[in-house]
Design an enzyme around this catalytic site. Structure first.
Site, PDB file in Angstrom:
ATOM      1  N   ARG A  70       0.818  -1.220   0.000  1.00  0.00           N
ATOM      2  CA  ARG A  70       0.000   0.000   0.000  1.00  0.00           C
ATOM      3  C   ARG A  70       0.847   1.264   0.000  1.00  0.00           C
ATOM      4  O   ARG A  70       0.342   2.363  -0.196  1.00  0.00           O
ATOM      5  CB  ARG A  70      -1.010  -0.027   1.161  1.00  0.00           C
ATOM      6  CG  ARG A  70      -2.108  -1.067   0.943  1.00  0.00           C
ATOM      7  CD  ARG A  70      -3.044  -1.121   2.132  1.00  0.00           C
ATOM      8  NE  ARG A  70      -2.386  -1.586   3.330  1.00  0.00           N
ATOM      9  CZ  ARG A  70      -2.372  -2.845   3.737  1.00  0.00           C
ATOM     10  NH1 ARG A  70      -2.997  -3.769   3.061  1.00  0.00           N
ATOM     11  NH2 ARG A  70      -1.746  -3.178   4.844  1.00  0.00           N
ATOM     12  N   GLU A 107       5.139  -9.400  16.704  1.00  0.00           N
ATOM     13  CA  GLU A 107       4.589  -9.844  17.990  1.00  0.00           C
ATOM     14  C   GLU A 107       4.717 -11.374  18.115  1.00  0.00           C
ATOM     15  O   GLU A 107       5.133 -11.898  19.135  1.00  0.00           O
ATOM     16  CB  GLU A 107       3.128  -9.413  18.076  1.00  0.00           C
ATOM     17  CG  GLU A 107       2.589  -9.457  19.477  1.00  0.00           C
ATOM     18  CD  GLU A 107       1.134  -9.010  19.519  1.00  0.00           C
ATOM     19  OE1 GLU A 107       0.622  -8.529  18.496  1.00  0.00           O
ATOM     20  OE2 GLU A 107       0.530  -9.176  20.596  1.00  0.00           O
TER      21      GLU A 107
HETATM   22  P1  AMP Z   1       4.309  -1.975  11.487  1.00  0.00           P
HETATM   23  O1  AMP Z   1       5.516  -2.727  11.003  1.00  0.00           O
HETATM   24  O2  AMP Z   1       3.734  -2.555  12.744  1.00  0.00           O
HETATM   25  O3  AMP Z   1       4.590  -0.494  11.612  1.00  0.00           O
HETATM   26  O4  AMP Z   1       3.169  -2.161  10.421  1.00  0.00           O
HETATM   27  C1  AMP Z   1       3.137  -1.376   9.277  1.00  0.00           C
HETATM   28  C2  AMP Z   1       2.633  -2.135   8.088  1.00  0.00           C
HETATM   29  O5  AMP Z   1       1.532  -2.986   8.399  1.00  0.00           O
HETATM   30  C3  AMP Z   1       2.162  -1.170   7.030  1.00  0.00           C
HETATM   31  O6  AMP Z   1       2.648  -1.622   5.773  1.00  0.00           O
HETATM   32  C4  AMP Z   1       0.648  -1.220   7.119  1.00  0.00           C
HETATM   33  O7  AMP Z   1       0.096  -1.323   5.816  1.00  0.00           O
HETATM   34  C5  AMP Z   1       0.308  -2.460   7.909  1.00  0.00           C
HETATM   35  N1  AMP Z   1      -0.532  -2.216   9.096  1.00  0.00           N
HETATM   36  C6  AMP Z   1      -0.179  -2.413  10.389  1.00  0.00           C
HETATM   37  N2  AMP Z   1      -1.192  -2.167  11.231  1.00  0.00           N
HETATM   38  C7  AMP Z   1      -2.226  -1.776  10.463  1.00  0.00           C
HETATM   39  C8  AMP Z   1      -3.582  -1.369  10.741  1.00  0.00           C
HETATM   40  N3  AMP Z   1      -4.073  -1.304  11.991  1.00  0.00           N
HETATM   41  N4  AMP Z   1      -4.358  -1.033   9.705  1.00  0.00           N
HETATM   42  C9  AMP Z   1      -3.880  -1.091   8.437  1.00  0.00           C
HETATM   43  N5  AMP Z   1      -2.632  -1.480   8.105  1.00  0.00           N
HETATM   44  C10 AMP Z   1      -1.806  -1.818   9.095  1.00  0.00           C
END
Ligand code: AMP
Length: 185
Positions: A70, A107
């Site tokens: 995305r 996690e």
């Molecule tokens: P993180 O590595 O935890 O920062 O997760 C970021 C990635 O996961 C991004 O590429 C987001 O598209 C996706 N992502 C994580 N949490 C969400 C959420 N609550 N809603 C939508 N996309 C998420």
């Protein structure tokens, strides 16, 4: 009088980004950004906001590193508006040529991201872009890959940040330049 034209970008995104409870698993509030792409003007506004804020903080960008999947949408729009290259960071096994990989902890379990080797030119100032910053692991992995390939992390940009998950703390060591069109507290 209140009409759509008077809404700020943050207010527009607040109403357009859709909360989907319990996706992809129970307890997760998924932020569905796909309605944004139905509105060409809104996409344009997001890209312009990110470009203006980012360049205000960091004068020059040579390329955009866009995170699967995305991050590709607005990332490509930003790159195109600036007339600079974009390269993708993708999940393991998706990129066809020679890659460098970085594995990080989630996690539960681990995830691996990859970058094509030899794409980043020495000392390129690179903006890392994704749709959403959650815990920060994904953006951090992209920053590690950019650095390992000889690039400089000029900063990070997102459509939205989920600030309660503290992702900023994880990516701050790479760059203090973080731009987001909307922050969810
Ligand atoms: P993180 O590595 O935890 O920062 O997760 C970021 C990635 O996961 C991004 O590429 C987001 O598209 C996706 N992502 C994580 N949490 C969400 C959420 N609550 N809603 C939508 N996309 C998420």
């Amino acid at each position: 009088m209140n009409n759509n034209l008077s809404l700020t970008l943050k207010e527009k995104l607040d109403s357009v980004i859709r909360n989907v409870p319990d996706f992809p698993k129970p307890g997760i509030q998924f932020k569905d950004i796909t309605p944004i792409f139905l509105d060409a003007k809104l996409c344009d506004e997001i890209a312009d906001y990110i470009i203006n804020s980012f360049l205000h903080n960091h004068g020059k960008i040579d390329a955009i590193c866009a995170i699967e999947s995305r991050g590709f949408f607005i990332g490509m729009l930003i790159a195109n508006k600036l007339g600079i290259p974009l390269f993708p960071v993708r999940k393991a096994g998706k990129l066809p040529a020679k890659t460098r990989a970085y594995t990080y902890y989630l996690e539960y379990g681990t995830a691996t991201l990859e970058i094509h080797t030899g794409v980043v030119k020495p000392n390129w100032n690179i903006m890392i872009h994704d749709d959403i910053l959650a815990t920060g692991g994904t953006a951090m992995a992209a920053a590690e890959l950019v650095k390992a390939e000889g690039g400089k992390v000029a900063g990070f940009s997102f459509i939205a940040t989920l600030d309660f998950l503290k992702g900023r703390d994880k990516i701050l060591p790479y760059s203090g330049n973080l731009v987001t069109a909307v922050a969810f507290e």
